[in-house]
Design an enzyme around this catalytic site. Structure first.
Site, PDB file in Angstrom:
ATOM      1  N   HIS A  74      -3.297   5.446   3.649  1.00  0.00           N
ATOM      2  CA  HIS A  74      -1.844   5.613   3.678  1.00  0.00           C
ATOM      3  C   HIS A  74      -1.433   6.920   2.983  1.00  0.00           C
ATOM      4  CE1 HIS A  74       2.351   4.545   3.651  1.00  0.00           C
ATOM      5  NE2 HIS A  74       2.376   4.903   2.377  1.00  0.00           N
ATOM      6  N   LEU A 132      -3.085   9.601   2.586  1.00  0.00           N
ATOM      7  CA  LEU A 132      -3.472  10.787   3.359  1.00  0.00           C
ATOM      8  C   LEU A 132      -2.640  10.924   4.624  1.00  0.00           C
ATOM      9  CD1 LEU A 132      -7.360  10.778   3.041  1.00  0.00           C
ATOM     10  CD2 LEU A 132      -5.818  12.555   2.221  1.00  0.00           C
ATOM     11  N   ASN A 161       1.989  14.609 -17.234  1.00  0.00           N
ATOM     12  CA  ASN A 161       2.799  13.409 -16.975  1.00  0.00           C
ATOM     13  C   ASN A 161       4.043  13.405 -17.869  1.00  0.00           C
ATOM     14  OD1 ASN A 161       1.277  12.263 -14.978  1.00  0.00           O
ATOM     15  ND2 ASN A 161       0.351  10.687 -16.252  1.00  0.00           N
ATOM     16  N   GLY A 201      -4.022   9.824 -11.669  1.00  0.00           N
ATOM     17  CA  GLY A 201      -4.192  10.505 -12.964  1.00  0.00           C
ATOM     18  C   GLY A 201      -4.663   9.588 -14.085  1.00  0.00           C
TER      19      GLY A 201
HETATM   20  P1  ADP Z   1       1.212   9.633 -10.959  1.00  0.00           P
HETATM   21  O1  ADP Z   1       0.520  10.661 -10.144  1.00  0.00           O
HETATM   22  O2  ADP Z   1       2.033   8.689 -10.162  1.00  0.00           O
HETATM   23  O3  ADP Z   1       1.931  10.208 -12.125  1.00  0.00           O
HETATM   24  P2  ADP Z   1      -0.579   8.484 -12.937  1.00  0.00           P
HETATM   25  O4  ADP Z   1      -1.790   7.650 -12.762  1.00  0.00           O
HETATM   26  O5  ADP Z   1      -0.693   9.756 -13.701  1.00  0.00           O
HETATM   27  O6  ADP Z   1       0.006   8.726 -11.479  1.00  0.00           O
HETATM   28  O7  ADP Z   1       0.533   7.576 -13.633  1.00  0.00           O
HETATM   29  C1  ADP Z   1       0.801   6.271 -13.127  1.00  0.00           C
HETATM   30  C2  ADP Z   1       2.245   5.885 -13.386  1.00  0.00           C
HETATM   31  O8  ADP Z   1       2.463   5.753 -14.803  1.00  0.00           O
HETATM   32  C3  ADP Z   1       3.269   6.918 -12.941  1.00  0.00           C
HETATM   33  O9  ADP Z   1       3.570   6.814 -11.573  1.00  0.00           O
HETATM   34  C4  ADP Z   1       4.460   6.580 -13.831  1.00  0.00           C
HETATM   35  O10 ADP Z   1       5.176   5.489 -13.291  1.00  0.00           O
HETATM   36  C5  ADP Z   1       3.786   6.107 -15.126  1.00  0.00           C
HETATM   37  N1  ADP Z   1       3.760   7.156 -16.174  1.00  0.00           N
HETATM   38  C6  ADP Z   1       2.714   7.961 -16.494  1.00  0.00           C
HETATM   39  N2  ADP Z   1       3.018   8.783 -17.523  1.00  0.00           N
HETATM   40  C7  ADP Z   1       4.291   8.487 -17.889  1.00  0.00           C
HETATM   41  C8  ADP Z   1       5.193   8.979 -18.912  1.00  0.00           C
HETATM   42  N3  ADP Z   1       4.839   9.942 -19.783  1.00  0.00           N
HETATM   43  N4  ADP Z   1       6.437   8.422 -18.975  1.00  0.00           N
HETATM   44  C9  ADP Z   1       6.809   7.431 -18.109  1.00  0.00           C
HETATM   45  N5  ADP Z   1       6.007   6.932 -17.136  1.00  0.00           N
HETATM   46  C10 ADP Z   1       4.764   7.440 -17.020  1.00  0.00           C
END
Ligand code: ADP
Length: 265
Positions: free
Chosen positions: A44, A46, A155, A217
């Site tokens: 999905h 991709l 993030n 991530g």
């Molecule tokens: P993404 O690429 O969606 O950021 P990650 O695995 O890095 O994927 O993070 C997963 C989820 O965690 C994010 O989609 C977000 O909802 C939440 N998240 C990560 N870091 C933070 C932050 N610093 N503050 C708020 N929410 C966060």
């Protein structure tokens, strides 16, 4: 709790009794479901950028040159696919072995500086990003640790509105050391916190997508920390901000020698 057993053998050993040999396959079922979900998710993820790319290509012809705006959208989607594939490869590399790729001394101050430089470029002046002094160094795989910290700091930028503050600090005690990234951004509600490291789990899909996230991530961060006998700690309050820390156990801490001037001859 749901479970499933399969019958491997039935052995009659008296007119009224039969021995039934079974195996619990609930764990195998669970892994199977996980694998299927993962493949469905990857497909999905991709397909979405690919749909945009092929849609615009369909419109293009030598007679109708592509507009600058459409070209830009195509570039964005191509970058998204590239990033997703890079993250998938990183995850599978991390999962294929249990140990860090290297055991080297990792100087923390320059590593933190590099991660923050990237975050500042992403922030483009929209946030105040501060670094606190690093009390020690680490032993581990520099590339892995750097990618984990870079994930947390970027993030913090992506989930903190303009004008927010981000601090990268460290806390050293007798148990180990934590690299802590604190922001005063959107925060995460308690019920989502345990699931943040699942692949493709996002609290807000569109925010993740709009800021270029792959949803992988924190899964990568979790694996890096497992390989270093550490863990990822998260504390957060919805609407107030979050604190994500990379905790490493004592045996990975390298205390710095106090700097001594060479004796004058
Ligand atoms: P993404 O690429 O969606 O950021 P990650 O695995 O890095 O994927 O993070 C997963 C989820 O965690 C994010 O989609 C977000 O909802 C939440 N998240 C990560 N870091 C933070 C932050 N610093 N503050 C708020 N929410 C966060």
């Amino acid at each position: 709790k749901s479970g499933r057993v399969v019958v491997l053998q039935t052995i009659p050993f008296s007119p009224t009794q039969t021995l039934i040999v079974t195996r619990d396959v609930s764990e195998a079922d669970r892994l199977d479901t996980m694998r299927r979900d993962f493949i469905a998710n990857v497909s999905h993820e991709l397909r979405t950028p690919l749909t945009v790319l092929s849609g615009f290509l369909e419109l293009a012809s030598p007679a109708v040159p592509m507009s600058a705006q459409h070209l830009e959208l195509m570039r964005t989607e191509a970058v998204r696919m590239q990033r997703l594939i890079d993250d998938l490869l990183t995850l599978s590399r991390l999962e294929s072995t249990a140990a860090p790729s290297q055991e080297e001394r990792v100087a923390l101050a320059p590593l933190v500086q590099r991660a923050v430089d990237l975050a500042r470029a992403l922030s483009a002046g929209r946030h105040e990003i501060r670094i606190e002094p690093m009390p020690a160094d680490l032993r581990g795989a520099e590339r892995e640790i750097e990618s984990a910290l870079t994930n947390l700091v970027t993030n913090a930028v992506r989930y903190t509105p303009t004008g927010g503050r981000i601090v990268v600090g460290a806390a050293l005690d007798t148990e180990g050391i934590a690299l802590v990234v604190t922001d005063n951004g959107v925060g995460v509600a308690a019920e989502h916190i345990p699931r943040l490291t699942e692949r493709f789990y996002r609290v807000d899909k569109s925010r993740s997508r709009d800021t270029g996230g792959t949803g992988l991530g924190l899964a990568i961060v979790k694996h890096v920390m497992l390989r270093h006998q550490g863990r990822l700690d998260v504390s957060s309050t919805l609407g107030e901000g979050s604190s994500f820390s990379l905790w490493f156990p004592r045996q990975r801490v390298v205390l710095r020698e106090p700097h001594t001037e060479p004796e004058p001859e």
